[in-house]
Write an enzyme that holds these catalytic residues in place. Sequence first.
Site, PDB file in Angstrom:
ATOM      1  N   GLU A  39     -25.444  16.356 -24.360  1.00  5.15           N
ATOM      2  CA  GLU A  39     -25.105  17.239 -25.469  1.00  5.15           C
ATOM      3  C   GLU A  39     -25.877  18.559 -25.362  1.00  5.15           C
ATOM      4  OE1 GLU A  39     -23.530  15.374 -29.503  1.00  5.15           O
ATOM      5  OE2 GLU A  39     -25.659  15.790 -29.660  1.00  5.15           O
ATOM      6  N   HIS A  71     -25.683  -5.543  -9.343  1.00  2.00           N
ATOM      7  CA  HIS A  71     -24.547  -6.436  -9.113  1.00  2.00           C
ATOM      8  C   HIS A  71     -23.265  -5.861  -9.705  1.00  2.00           C
ATOM      9  CE1 HIS A  71     -27.187  -9.660  -7.626  1.00  2.00           C
ATOM     10  NE2 HIS A  71     -28.062  -9.059  -8.430  1.00  2.00           N
ATOM     11  N   LYS A 131     -13.911  17.034 -34.429  1.00  2.00           N
ATOM     12  CA  LYS A 131     -14.219  16.751 -35.842  1.00  2.00           C
ATOM     13  C   LYS A 131     -13.178  17.395 -36.756  1.00  2.00           C
ATOM     14  CE  LYS A 131     -19.225  16.587 -36.136  1.00  2.00           C
ATOM     15  NZ  LYS A 131     -20.390  17.357 -36.537  1.00  2.00           N
TER      16      LYS A 131
HETATM   17  O1  PA5 Z   1     -27.791  15.475 -31.695  1.00  2.00           O
HETATM   18  C1  PA5 Z   1     -27.042  15.808 -32.597  1.00  2.00           C
HETATM   19  O2  PA5 Z   1     -27.193  16.867 -33.203  1.00  2.00           O
HETATM   20  C2  PA5 Z   1     -25.893  14.917 -33.032  1.00  2.00           C
HETATM   21  O3  PA5 Z   1     -25.762  13.815 -32.199  1.00  2.00           O
HETATM   22  C3  PA5 Z   1     -26.146  14.424 -34.445  1.00  2.00           C
HETATM   23  O4  PA5 Z   1     -27.363  13.741 -34.488  1.00  2.00           O
HETATM   24  C4  PA5 Z   1     -25.017  13.518 -34.934  1.00  2.00           C
HETATM   25  O5  PA5 Z   1     -23.792  14.203 -34.877  1.00  2.00           O
HETATM   26  C5  PA5 Z   1     -25.282  13.069 -36.358  1.00  2.00           C
HETATM   27  O6  PA5 Z   1     -25.467  14.168 -37.175  1.00  2.00           O
HETATM   28  P1  PA5 Z   1     -26.216  14.065 -38.551  1.00  2.00           P
HETATM   29  O7  PA5 Z   1     -27.608  13.655 -38.304  1.00  2.00           O
HETATM   30  O8  PA5 Z   1     -26.117  15.437 -39.131  1.00  2.00           O
HETATM   31  O9  PA5 Z   1     -25.480  13.052 -39.392  1.00  2.00           O
END
Ligand code: PA5
Length: 429
Positions: A273, A302, A416
Amino acid sequence: GVTQAQLAAMQDAAVKAQQAVEANRGTGWLGWMNLPYNQEEIVSEIEKVADHVRKTFKYFVVLGIGGSALGPIAVHQALNHLHYNELPDSKRPGPKFYVEDNIDPERMAALMDVIELDKACFCIISKSGGTAETMSQYLIVTEALKAQVGADWAKHIIAVTDHEKGNLIKLAKENGFITFYIPDGVGGRFSEMCPVGLVPAACCGIDIRAMLKGAAAMDERCKTDDMMKNPALLEAVLQYIACEQMGRNVQVMLPYADSLKYMADWFCQLWAESLGKNKRRDGSDCHAGQTPAKALGVTDQHSQLQLYNEGPFDKVITFIKVENFRTETKIPKGCEEFKDVAFLGGMTHNTLIEAERQGTEYALYVNRRMNQTIIMPEVNAYTLGQLMFLLEMTTAYEGELLDIDAFNQPGVETSKRATYAILGNTDAK
Ligand code: PA5
């Protein structure tokens, strides 16, 4: 396969990357860099609440997803008993632990089948305070709690969220939940050392002060711009060379320890990410990012090793080796009539797992496959804090080397918005 000349050619870029990260410590999205140092008060508060949770509840359920779940899962797996929930109450350092990081309908139903609501504490973790997956779980759980425990339902909830943004903080204030804040400048995937990770860890008996000390110790080592002394900087440079210059655009995180199985998951999110971006910081096009993959030694010898040894030359394998396991499992002598079994007698699983790791390392080497090994002397709260901070710092430096913003995630927004549109919520952000 990386030469000294390749490393030397990266010298200036490495210095620049380290200095840029260091110069911005604590500002913007680099708030997480100060977490090992600025939480004395909050840690004491977390310990008090954790004490109350351990005395009061039989189940501790985290509702969160992505950066609000993967750290708690990884730390719990690393530091608690591998069959923690199955231990008798007297041997478990905290309540049974669950992290519900998906909205598979069968999952929530299954959870409700195995917990008693009147003995359960729910820790709702969301930085934005509005993530649909988490908030849908919140709605399900609060309705069930109200029906089961009546007026006291809010005493079963801990909120971990931003101090002002989002809906969760409003709900927390309205209902008087115990609340911990995710500090500014701490994004989801960099949040393990703040209440996101510390609250669940402490509630399950983990020494969060040791984790923070480990993170601080690693941070100290990252304060130099000399890449031969700064392990995160060297790692970032090596991965940059591997991916950008040598076409190794996959990195397989391969711990040889069940306790570190979910560290690989946590790392995958951090790396993917943060670095998977289609724009440089000046707005020009790129398509950066090395694809992280997770595996487990020896299990995946394996399953996936065939590909690593003979498939495309597109991977770096990152072993994590544990020098001292917390237990020794002896293999008894027996089956003397079968030589291929008998040779194992008298050894330990400790020697066997390391021999298999070395065997795999050797096979990759002779097949000319890039690999490296991170050695952990043992898995404990301190070394885990070191490891997580090492990988966070590596990611920050890698973002600098790639000249991308490692702290946003615009690529997840389209899906989203499309989901919300499908559900008729076109106002949602
Ligand atoms: O790393 C990130 O920013 C995302 O993976 C968020 O943690 C995830 O989308 C969850 O978001 P939030 O903590 O706002 O619910």
